[in-house]
Design an enzyme around this catalytic site. Structure first.
Site, mmCIF file in Angstrom:
data_model
loop_
_atom_site.group_PDB
_atom_site.id
_atom_site.type_symbol
_atom_site.label_atom_id
_atom_site.label_comp_id
_atom_site.label_asym_id
_atom_site.label_seq_id
_atom_site.Cartn_x
_atom_site.Cartn_y
_atom_site.Cartn_z
ATOM 1 N N PRO A 265 24.353 -0.173 74.695
ATOM 2 C CG PRO A 265 23.092 -2.033 74.700
ATOM 3 C CD PRO A 265 24.426 -1.560 74.859
ATOM 4 C CD GLU A 266 23.881 5.061 79.419
ATOM 5 O OE1 GLU A 266 22.936 5.768 79.668
ATOM 6 O OE2 GLU A 266 25.041 5.195 80.200
#
Length: 271
Positions: free
Chosen positions: A2-3
């Site tokens: 997750p960015e």
DNA sequence: CCTCGGACCTGGTAGC
DNA sequence: TGCTACCAGGTCCGAG
């Protein structure tokens, strides 16, 4: 995974299945996440209708009349919508959110850096209290970066990854945006001009926006079987390319560690 | 206030 | 093949 773009992709993927539904049950198999999952969270959520799913920084916020469920995916977390029949839980499937529709929102997180927390109506959770602006909002621009960076001596890459300055700029996109803006990651934040910060903020917006658009092509993965959220098909210019040729000048990309994070840049194109 | 390093975890891979 | 060392998309916290 997750960015920010992937968190936003997750939000868009799960919202249609969750919004408007009632929570039948929150099943916590493993409560030892980054912070312990509150023991009373299942009780707080049971019977509540999820009014909307929003995002602040990399937090997903599930709003109900009784309060808000805060979810962070950490380094390795993912949320998937499962439809009936709900498959048996596998390794690292720590939490299931069972909905009245029969669908199930399943949280998987091998490294357990993620979190499930609760905040009461009207109160700002302490984790959200001191966050900087959203990078894609109008309140984030070069002027802000320039103003907040005066007097700061640390590297500009650390500066733009500081959530109190601006949220959602993770390691991959910090590297990419600095490359596109032609700024060396290790340059002192306080010694960069307004014009260059305007360029940098533009590229941060651009690279995040385009990654979100590409993340959108993998929405089906959140409903389907194996559920591995696709990695962005995005063309990366520098991240993961140390030792390879710069796409602009052909020079060898150099790697350096800044704040214990892999940093890749071109000594010729970035100054 | 700013900056830095350590901490929290597991899994994949490179190297011996 | 097997073991070890190191690395990974985040970010909080305490020390200086």
């Amino acid at each position: 995974m997750p960015e920010l773009p992937e968190v936003e992709t997750t939000r868009r993927g799960v919202a249609p299945y969750v919004e408007g539904e009632q929570v039948d049950e929150l099943l916590v198999r493993e409560s030892r996440l980054r912070w312990p999952v509150p023991a009373d969270l299942p009780q707080l959520l049971r019977g509540q209708r999820v009014l909307s799913v929003s995002r602040r920084a990399k937090y997903l916020l599930f709003h109900t009349a009784a309060g808000t469920l805060l979810v962070h995916l950490g380094m390795s977390g993912s949320l998937r919508v499962l439809r009936q029949p709900i498959p048996a839980a596998g390794p690292h499937d720590h939490i299931d959110l069972r909905l009245s529709s029969g669908d199930c929102l399943r949280f998987n997180d091998p490294r357990r850096f993620g979190c499930f927390l609760w905040s009461e109506p009207g109160e700002t959770h302490p984790l959200l209290a001191h966050l900087g602006p959203e990078p894609l909002s109008d309140s984030f621009d070069g002027l802000l970066l320039h103003r907040l960076s005066r007097g700061r001596r640390g590297p500009v890459k650390n500066f733009i990854m500081d959530g109190r300055i601006v949220v959602g700029v993770g390691n991959i996109y910090a590297n990419e945006a600095l490359y596109l803006a032609g700024i060396r990651p290790d340059r002192s934040a306080g010694r960069i001009s307004l014009a260059r910060y305007e360029r940098l903020s533009d590229y941060i917006k651009q690279v995040l926006t385009s990654a979100i658009e590409q993340g959108g092509t993998t929405l089906r993965d959140f409903v389907g079987g194996d559920g591995k959220p696709g990695y962005f098909a995005q063309q990366l210019h520098v991240y993961g390319r140390a030792g390879l040729a710069c796409k602009t000048c052909g020079g060898v990309l150099r790697e350096q560690r800044l704040a214990q994070r892999s940093t890749v840049y071109c000594v010729t194109c970035q100054r």
